[in-house]
Design an enzyme around this catalytic site. Structure first.
Site, short mmCIF file in Angstrom:
data_model
loop_
_atom_site.label_atom_id
_atom_site.label_comp_id
_atom_site.label_asym_id
_atom_site.label_seq_id
_atom_site.Cartn_x
_atom_site.Cartn_y
_atom_site.Cartn_z
N GLU A 46 0.82 -1.21 0.00
CA GLU A 46 0.00 0.00 0.00
C GLU A 46 0.86 1.27 0.00
OE1 GLU A 46 -2.96 -0.34 3.12
OE2 GLU A 46 -4.24 -1.44 1.75
N GLU B 270 -5.94 -7.51 -1.32
CA GLU B 270 -6.55 -7.55 0.02
C GLU B 270 -7.99 -7.11 -0.15
OE1 GLU B 270 -4.71 -5.25 3.17
OE2 GLU B 270 -2.72 -5.77 2.43
N TYR C 89 -9.96 -11.13 14.02
CA TYR C 89 -10.35 -10.40 12.82
C TYR C 89 -11.79 -10.71 12.38
CZ TYR C 89 -8.57 -7.23 9.23
OH TYR C 89 -8.32 -6.13 8.46
C1 IPT Z 1 -4.38 -2.53 4.83
C2 IPT Z 1 -2.98 -3.09 4.99
O1 IPT Z 1 -2.34 -3.35 3.78
C3 IPT Z 1 -2.93 -4.31 5.83
O2 IPT Z 1 -1.61 -4.56 6.21
C4 IPT Z 1 -3.81 -4.19 7.03
O3 IPT Z 1 -3.34 -3.13 7.81
C5 IPT Z 1 -5.22 -3.95 6.56
O4 IPT Z 1 -5.35 -2.93 5.64
C6 IPT Z 1 -6.18 -3.62 7.66
O5 IPT Z 1 -6.30 -4.72 8.49
S1 IPT Z 1 -4.44 -0.79 5.19
C7 IPT Z 1 -5.95 -0.17 4.47
C8 IPT Z 1 -7.13 -0.50 5.26
C9 IPT Z 1 -5.81 1.31 4.38
#
Ligand code: IPT
Length: 997
Positions: A194, A285, A351
């Site tokens: 990111e 993700e 989570y």
């Molecule tokens: C994104 C991240 O890449 C990951 O490492 C983790 O932090 C996740 O989200 C949240 O659990 S950050 C994104 C929501 C801006």
């Protein structure tokens, strides 16, 4: 043949199999990584593994959040049996290089057991080694020493560049050895994470991006390199396969039934086409749950926010954008044991995922299984394009409350997928509709035999048209398909809908239309031949009905609950990738969890886990299922009239003796000798730096940031030695420790006050009065105990947010501006970056006296301690330690996850505790902030067959003291299990700790 630039010209003049207009076929160029390898290739539609197109259905798992390494296989097999084929994982730099230049991939940090488990489960891996990972991990994965390394991180600055060299090359070599090109499971490696937002005045640093790319390649990474934009904004497009992330339901789990009306993303397809039209639409993700912070509403609520209805609506919407790479973050969250967490999360990293922290399966798991199994048998989906992304309201239905996106296979030119959902995502309305669909026999309005279809509130469906299932073609099906398989020459087709819904499935035949006959179940069918060669069957989805269509189709019509019970299993073939086979499926209905199937001769061997008696139906080739065993025991088989097998399997869930912790003998000792008059802190670190590179420049004469002295985790103690000028009336200090942190202050032996902490403040200024006047010239010591909730993340690149110090930002003496501190001392975990417990790693223990002494470790001799329970506690502000031991004797063949459980204390609520099991810190509890009260401890950390040591620290913030309301060891679930035997992690006992004082 030059595979790297193999151009498959798919002629645009192909005769259309249907009357539907398809988009003009683009040049379909299969790419690899510039000739470095051909195992993982891609084009604008999908990834291909060894030439086979695949929907990559992936889930995120973090090995560092699972220190009991023999449980990797259980998790990966659970992911596999859900129908997924890939797992994505982060590597946490800070835990492998806690001291600059000293890298350890030993013990729980060894990735090889994870790779081996992936091969055994038949799961491909995407490696995400950072160097920045975010991940709700302390400092976003950066090592603590980064906080005192100058200049901006996540840029091409030389100091940062030099800092990551060692980690990146060491890690990349390990990953490289385990690439698919070398016979391993790794198919993709992600660069950075990111890299999407920058501090004011900064922007995307292309030099940094290129430096990382070349470092991965130089160290031997040959598979495609990927990158995940936080949202599709077109950053770091120089990687091989660009993608993006999305968490559309957010992270506020407190009102989990409420979705925003526009929560479902609608612009992903156009963004993908703008930034990476020649690559698969990849989502690296996608929301699989949500993290929860201190004072949050707990993970059960996050599991609702992202529950089965969320999965249906949001994941099917991804199919409306022809996504072919979908990684759900997290599929199994694990535990922020030790000091892994950043301040935004507590010990549990459950989570709200499909697989809970204790490895049990939520309903979410079964819903995902329905979707994943469908994608695995729907190759036509892999070459689709959405046709009407921005004109889907009312499309095909005429109902303006519904959005229907048409997703057509533009290469095979036959199959269509129609993804339907509510226009208003928050709607709970029951919408009725008919669909007018283009099919290969012309437009049809379905249900053809009358009636209407329903979309009940937060739901979504994928209706298929001209869909191939083995030798058969479904002209259409309004009931969704979860799987089909050709077994003994018969096409087994499994469709489902919500209980009681009206549906139709229509078959397309070449000649004679066979009859549809109910062979099991009470359902009344309506069936009719249309256009002379097509058979339409109408039914409601209630329970299970099995229908024979002629002699070569068995149609299973199921409601959702029955569909949840279907497992699709593939017997292993031979060779290193035997467990990756997707040939010769076997269908099993029933059972809490089916892990695997194996065939030897005429015996089918099933492995699985049961929490209650299971009624199985097994659909397998007759030749390989004359006998069927379950966990090694033969099943008594019966044959159905339509040729499948049934069997009952009872479970035995043995009673086990779980100690009542409050009935055990506990020993206790004071853990704050620092406030006694004779205490000698000469072995502590002198805090005497007068400068720091930290972006927060100190306002104090010496730097009082624990990180600058090598202490990066857990409780920190400060001692300020001063000589009274006779006028001091109190002390004011501003301490920073992160959300929910607290601190307590003593003047010599007298407690003068605390900041008890809440979820809002990451730093807090307090003034505390001295108990009396100090005589001029007298020597005194202020002892300050503070909590450290982890370092902040560094999500905003070039911000250096992760360097936000832990320690004192300012202090002053009330009534006496002129008083100065002669000597500042600081201590955190024993040894700081030269931490002593190399087995349990750099973040496991903090700086409490008892931790420095190793009181949390097995075999420490507490025989001279007094008796005392944490539920008796202490009667004044301070810190005490408690120890007890107990035996467990849990039989093999069961999976009984357990947790240390406490309950909220409402009188004198201001205290914090840590729970240590066999030396591993598996609980950080702040009674007044919450919310976590049950702290799962995995088997392997908890010794299920032998002695366990439980240690508890108790820090009372107030004069009245504190005690735990209760403490218990609880069994969270009882499952008869086929999981591989768990080998305990090493639990090295206490040994003398030189220098601990
Ligand atoms: C994104 C991240 O890449 C990951 O490492 C983790 O932090 C996740 O989200 C949240 O659990 S950050 C994104 C929501 C801006």
């Amino acid at each position: 043949m030059l595979f790297s630039k193999l151009v498959a010209l798919l002629s645009a003049t192909l005769v259309l199999a249907s009357s539907k207009p398809r988009s003009v076929q683009k040049l379909n160029i299969i790419r690899d990584t510039d000739g470095l390898q051909t195992n993982v290739t891609w084009d604008e539609y999908s990834l291909m593994i060894n030439g086979e197109r695949m929907f990559m259905f992936s889930g995120e798992v973090h090995p560092y959040r699972m220190p009991s390494q023999s449980l990797y296989l259980d998790i990966l097999q659970k992911v596999k049996s859900m129908g997924f084929n890939t797992v994505s994982f982060y590597v946490f730099w800070g835990i492998v290089e806690p001291k600059r230049g000293v890298i350890s991939f030993e013990g729980f940090r060894d990735l090889q057991p994870f790779f081996d488990a992936a091969m055994e489960a038949g799961i491909y891996l995407m490696a995400r080694p950072g160097p920045y990972i975010n991940a709700e991990t302390t400092a976003g994965g950066f090592p603590g020493w980064g906080t005192y390394t100058p200049s901006l991180w996540r840029t091409s600055n030389t100091t940062y560049y030099e800092a990551w060299q060692n980690y990146v090359s060491t890690t990349a070599h390990i990953l490289a050895e385990n690439q698919i090109t070398n016979g391993g499971p790794i198919i993709l490696v992600q660069s950075e994470n990111e890299y999407t937002g920058w501090a004011p005045g900064y922007s995307e640093d292309f030099t940094y991006e290129a430096e990382l790319l070349s470092a991965w390649r130089t160290a031997g990474i040959k598979v495609p390199i990927t990158f995940n934009d936080a949202s599709p904004e077109g950053h770091y497009l120089t990687v091989n396969i660009w993608g993006y992330d999305s968490y559309p339901n957010g992270f506020d789990c407190s009102s989990p039934y409420t979705w925003a009306s526009n929560a479902v993303p609608t612009y992903f397809w156009s963004a993908h086409e703008e930034y990476a039209p020649e690559e698969p639409n990849a989502v690296y993700e996608y929301q699989g749950g949500a993290f929860d912070g201190w004072g949050g509403s707990g993970y059960d609520t996050c599991a609702i926010l992202t529950g089965p209805d969320f999965e249906r609506v949001f994941y099917k919407n991804e199919l409306a954008t022809s996504t072919t790479y979908l990684n759900l973050y997290m599929i199994y969250g694990g535990t922020n044991w030790g000091g892994i967490a950043h301040p935004g999360v507590y010990t549990s990293y459950d989570y709200g995922s499909a697989i809970a922290e204790d490895r049990t399966l939520r309903e979410k798991y079964y819903e995902l299984k329905l979707q994943a199994n469908f994608l695995r048998v729907s190759p036509a989906y892999l070459t689709t394009r959405p046709m009407n992304s921005y004109s889907n309201q009312g499309a095909f239905t005429g109902n303006q409350a519904l959005l229907t996106t048409q997703v057509l296979d533009v290469v095979g030119n036959q199959t269509g997928f129609y993804v339907i959902r509510q226009a208003n995502a928050s709607s709970n309305a029951m919408e009725m509709y008919t669909l007018t669909l283009p099919t290969s026999v012309g437009n049809l309005t379905v249900p053809v035999l009358g009636g209407q279809l329903t979309l009940d509130g937060k739901d979504s469906k994928v209706h298929v048209v001209d869909y191939a299932a083995g030798a058969n073609t479904l002209l259409y099906s309004t009931a969704e398909i979860t799987t089909w398989a050709t077994i003994d020459g018969r096409d087994i087709i499994v469709v489902y809908g919500n209980a009681g819904e009206l549906h139709e499935t229509a078959f397309k035949f070449d000649g004679t239309v066979p009859a549809a006959t109910v062979v099991s179940g009470s359902e009344q069918l309506k069936s009719e031949t249309i256009n002379s060669t097509n058979l339409v069957i109408q039914y409601t989805t209630t329970g299970q009905t099995v229908v024979e269509v002629g002699s070569d189709v068995l149609l299973y019509i199921l409601d959702r609950a029955n569909a949840y019970e279907f497992w699709v299993l593939y017997p292993p073939t031979t060779g290193a990738y035997a467990n990756y086979s997707t040939a010769d499926p076997i269908l099993v209905k029933g059972g809490y969890f089916i892990r695997s199937v194996d065939v030897s001769g005429s015996t089918l061997a099933l492995l699985g886990d049961l929490n209650s008696t299971a009624s199985f139906e097994i659909i397998a080739p007759a030749a390989s299922s004359a006998q069927v065993t379950f966990n090694g025991e033969p099943l008594t088989l019966e044959k159905t009239s339509y040729g499948t097998l049934t069997a009952e399997k009872t479970v035995s869930l043995p009673q086990v003796n779980i100690p009542t912790l409050e009935s055990l003998t506990w020993k206790t000792a004071d853990s704050l000798p620092e406030i006694t008059p004779t205490y000698d802190d000469s072995s502590w670190t002198t805090a005497n730096h007068t400068t720091t590179v930290n972006p927060t420049q100190p306002s104090t004469p010496v730097v009082l940031y624990a990180g600058d002295y090598g202490y990066h985790t857990g409780n920190i103690l400060w001692r300020a030695h001063f000589t009274s000028l006779g006028a001091e009336t109190g002390f004011t200090l501003n301490v920073q420790g992160g959300s929910a942190f607290g601190y307590s202050v003593w003047l010599d032996s007298s407690f003068i006050g605390s900041w008890v902490g809440d979820a809002v403040y990451e730093s807090y200024q307090s003034s505390f009065s001295f108990p009396g006047t100090l005589s001029k010239g007298s020597a005194h010591v202020l002892t300050i105990l503070q909590d450290h909730m982890g370092y902040e993340e560094d999500w905003t690149a070039a911000s250096d947010d992760f360097k936000a110090p832990r320690g004192l930002l300012s202090y002053s003496f009330e009534g006496s501006n002129a008083t100065t501190v002669d000597l500042w001392k600081v201590i955190g975990n024993l040894g700081g970056e030269d931490y002593v417990d190399t087995t349990r790693g750099p973040l496991n223990e903090g700086g409490l006296y008892g931790e420095r002494q190793g009181w949390h470790l097995p075999d420490f001799d507490d025989s001279y301690w007094a008796d005392g329970l944490p539920t008796n506690g202490i009667s004044s502000a301070g810190v005490s330690f408690y120890r007890t031991t107990f035996e467990l004797d849990i039989p093999s063949g069961v999976d009984y996850p357990m947790a240390i459980v406490t309950t909220n204390m409402t009188t004198n609520p201001y205290f914090r505790s840590q729970f240590y099991v066999n030396g591993y810190q598996f609980g950080k509890y702040v009674n007044s902030v919450g919310p976590q009260q049950a702290f799962p401890v995995p088997q392997g950390i908890l010794n299920y067959n032998g002695l366990n040591t439980l240690a508890v620290s108790l820090w009372a913030h107030e004069n009245e003291g504190a005690k735990l309301s209760s403490i218990a060891l609880e069994v969270l679930a009882q499952v008869e299990s086929s999981m591989a035997a768990v080998v305990n992690q090493p639990m090295p006992p206490w040994t003398p700790r030189p220098g601990a004082s």
